[in-house]
Enzyme design. Structure first.
Site, mmCIF file in Angstrom:
data_model
loop_
_atom_site.group_PDB
_atom_site.id
_atom_site.type_symbol
_atom_site.label_atom_id
_atom_site.label_comp_id
_atom_site.label_asym_id
_atom_site.label_seq_id
_atom_site.Cartn_x
_atom_site.Cartn_y
_atom_site.Cartn_z
ATOM 1 N N GLY A 16 0.832 -1.207 0.000
ATOM 2 C CA GLY A 16 0.000 0.000 0.000
ATOM 3 C C GLY A 16 0.862 1.250 0.000
ATOM 4 O O GLY A 16 0.849 2.030 0.951
ATOM 5 N N SER A 18 1.004 3.608 -2.715
ATOM 6 C CA SER A 18 0.687 4.512 -3.826
ATOM 7 C C SER A 18 0.155 5.867 -3.397
ATOM 8 O O SER A 18 0.231 6.830 -4.157
ATOM 9 C CB SER A 18 -0.336 3.842 -4.752
ATOM 10 O OG SER A 18 -1.368 3.271 -3.987
ATOM 11 N N ARG A 19 -0.411 5.944 -2.205
ATOM 12 C CA ARG A 19 -1.026 7.208 -1.759
ATOM 13 C C ARG A 19 -0.786 7.404 -0.268
ATOM 14 O O ARG A 19 -0.386 6.474 0.438
ATOM 15 C CB ARG A 19 -2.543 7.161 -1.981
ATOM 16 C CG ARG A 19 -2.964 7.337 -3.400
ATOM 17 C CD ARG A 19 -4.472 7.368 -3.542
ATOM 18 N NE ARG A 19 -5.092 6.075 -3.301
ATOM 19 C CZ ARG A 19 -6.097 5.866 -2.449
ATOM 20 N NH1 ARG A 19 -6.601 6.863 -1.757
ATOM 21 N NH2 ARG A 19 -6.606 4.659 -2.310
ATOM 22 N N ASP A 67 -3.622 -6.964 -4.537
ATOM 23 C CA ASP A 67 -4.707 -6.714 -3.585
ATOM 24 C C ASP A 67 -4.385 -7.427 -2.269
ATOM 25 O O ASP A 67 -4.270 -8.659 -2.244
ATOM 26 C CB ASP A 67 -6.009 -7.246 -4.195
ATOM 27 C CG ASP A 67 -7.216 -6.994 -3.305
ATOM 28 O OD1 ASP A 67 -7.046 -6.596 -2.130
ATOM 29 O OD2 ASP A 67 -8.346 -7.217 -3.797
ATOM 30 N N ASN A 94 1.276 -1.361 5.264
ATOM 31 C CA ASN A 94 0.485 -0.137 5.432
ATOM 32 C C ASN A 94 -0.914 -0.248 4.825
ATOM 33 O O ASN A 94 -1.829 0.444 5.257
ATOM 34 C CB ASN A 94 1.257 1.014 4.772
ATOM 35 C CG ASN A 94 0.426 2.271 4.633
ATOM 36 O OD1 ASN A 94 0.188 2.983 5.608
ATOM 37 N ND2 ASN A 94 -0.031 2.552 3.414
ATOM 38 N N SER A 144 -3.399 1.735 14.092
ATOM 39 C CA SER A 144 -4.155 2.980 14.286
ATOM 40 C C SER A 144 -4.317 3.233 15.776
ATOM 41 O O SER A 144 -4.399 2.287 16.576
ATOM 42 C CB SER A 144 -5.537 2.850 13.651
ATOM 43 O OG SER A 144 -6.408 3.873 14.130
ATOM 44 N N TYR A 158 -13.525 -1.155 12.400
ATOM 45 C CA TYR A 158 -12.172 -0.704 12.032
ATOM 46 C C TYR A 158 -11.250 -0.793 13.252
ATOM 47 O O TYR A 158 -10.129 -1.327 13.163
ATOM 48 C CB TYR A 158 -12.252 0.724 11.505
ATOM 49 C CG TYR A 158 -10.929 1.361 11.163
ATOM 50 C CD1 TYR A 158 -10.268 1.062 9.977
ATOM 51 C CD2 TYR A 158 -10.338 2.296 12.027
ATOM 52 C CE1 TYR A 158 -9.054 1.686 9.652
ATOM 53 C CE2 TYR A 158 -9.131 2.911 11.705
ATOM 54 C CZ TYR A 158 -8.495 2.598 10.521
ATOM 55 O OH TYR A 158 -7.296 3.208 10.206
ATOM 56 N N LYS A 162 -7.603 -2.941 13.977
ATOM 57 C CA LYS A 162 -6.315 -2.342 14.331
ATOM 58 C C LYS A 162 -5.825 -2.860 15.687
ATOM 59 O O LYS A 162 -4.608 -2.953 15.918
ATOM 60 C CB LYS A 162 -6.424 -0.819 14.302
ATOM 61 C CG LYS A 162 -6.714 -0.270 12.895
ATOM 62 C CD LYS A 162 -5.623 -0.657 11.889
ATOM 63 C CE LYS A 162 -5.768 0.024 10.549
ATOM 64 N NZ LYS A 162 -4.655 -0.246 9.620
#
Ligand SMILES: NC(=O)c1ccc[n+]([C@@H]2O[C@H](COP(=O)([O-])OP(=O)(O)OC[C@H]3O[C@@H](n4cnc5c(N)ncnc54)[C@H](OP(=O)(O)O)[C@@H]3O)[C@@H](O)[C@H]2O)c1
Length: 246
Positions: A16, A18-19, A67, A94, A144, A158, A162
């Site tokens: 992960g 790319s952003r 993915d 990430n 997180s 979520y 985490k």
């Protein structure tokens, strides 16, 4: 080319990258002379942008479509990264998704996605990477602060994922001590990325230091954990959230 151990470029794989936080980590490690591979799932344009930026300054960067919800894709990503870069020194896990909803009505498809990417994907990325890492390497997960803070209504699923990551890291670290591979978890609070778009003002009110993390704040912590000064830190979670309270 053969390098003396001190000259050999170190290698990093970022799941992960790319952003947002992952892109900042990729750029920071490249600045520190790592050759990097990064995965993406939906934004090849952004992955290419990060890689072009790195290669434009003389670095090495490889983008891999994988993915994190797909176990075979995770294994392929590790194989492709090592084919291109060699054995891995640092692995940053990430890739993650956020889905919100009350416990009363939480969408079961969203629950599956969260479990597959944020928990199973992290476990399998760690498992697949260990076989491709050099002894003395570093594994860093991006969890997180919701694992330890009360958070906000709608965030239960979520936060659960985490908390699972923080728990995984504590004990996976013990499995890897014979190889001097450290395993640690960073727990960002609200960070200015696509994930928090439209929520920044609401979140800032809950942060005693009155600002969101920038992705660079998290990249700095990755840089520390990847460096020589952190070789005895393992099995721990570090929270970076400006003292977040709800
Ligand atoms: N932003 C925050 O406030 C915050 C706070 C605490 C923790 N975090 C955690 O930090 C991590 C990064 O968050 P962010 O804010 O940078 O998010 P983001 O801006 O939404 O970027 C998510 C990154 O993960 C990749 N990704 C998402 N699902 C993936 C999948 N199934 N397989 C492979 N890659 C996938 C995305 O790839 P594509 O570009 O290809 O879609 C992108 O590179 C996540 O684990 C998140 O839970 C974020």
């Amino acid at each position: 080319m053969t390098y003396a151990a001190s000259e050999r470029p170190r290698t990093a794989l970022i799941f992960g990258g790319s952003r947002g936080i992952g892109a900042a980590i990729a750029k920071r490690l490249a600045e520190e002379r790592f050759s990097v591979a990064l995965t993406y799932v939906s934004r090849p344009d952004k992955a290419r942008e990060v890689c072009d930026g790195i290669s434009g300054t003389g670095g090495t960067a490889v983008a891999i479509h994988a993915d994190s919800g797909d176990p075979a894709a995770i294994r392929r990503a590790v194989a492709e990264a090592t084919d291109q870069l060699g054995l891995l020194d640092v692995v940053v896990i990430n890739a993650g998704v956020l889905r919100l909803g009350s416990i009363e009505s939480f969408n079961p498809d969203d629950l599956d996605l969260l479990l597959n990417v944020n928990i199973r994907g992290v476990f399998l990325a760690m498992q697949a990477s260990t076989a491709a890492m050099r002894d003395g390497g570093r594994i860093i997960t991006i969890g997180s602060n919701t694992a330890i803070r009360t958070g906000a209504a709608g965030g239960s699923a979520y936060a659960m994922t985490k908390a699972a990551v923080a728990s995984l890291v504590k004990t996976a670290a013990l499995d890897l001590t014979p190889r001097q591979i450290t395993v640690n978890n960073l727990q960002p609070g609200p960070t200015a990325t696509d994930m928090t778009a439209g929520m920044a003002d609401w979140l800032k009110e809950r942060i005693p230091l009155r600002r969101l993390n920038s992705p660079d704040d998290i990249a700095s912590a990755v840089s520390f954990l990847a460096g020589n000064g952190a070789s005895l830190i393992t099995g721990t979670s570090i929270t970076i959230d400006g003292g977040y309270v709800l």
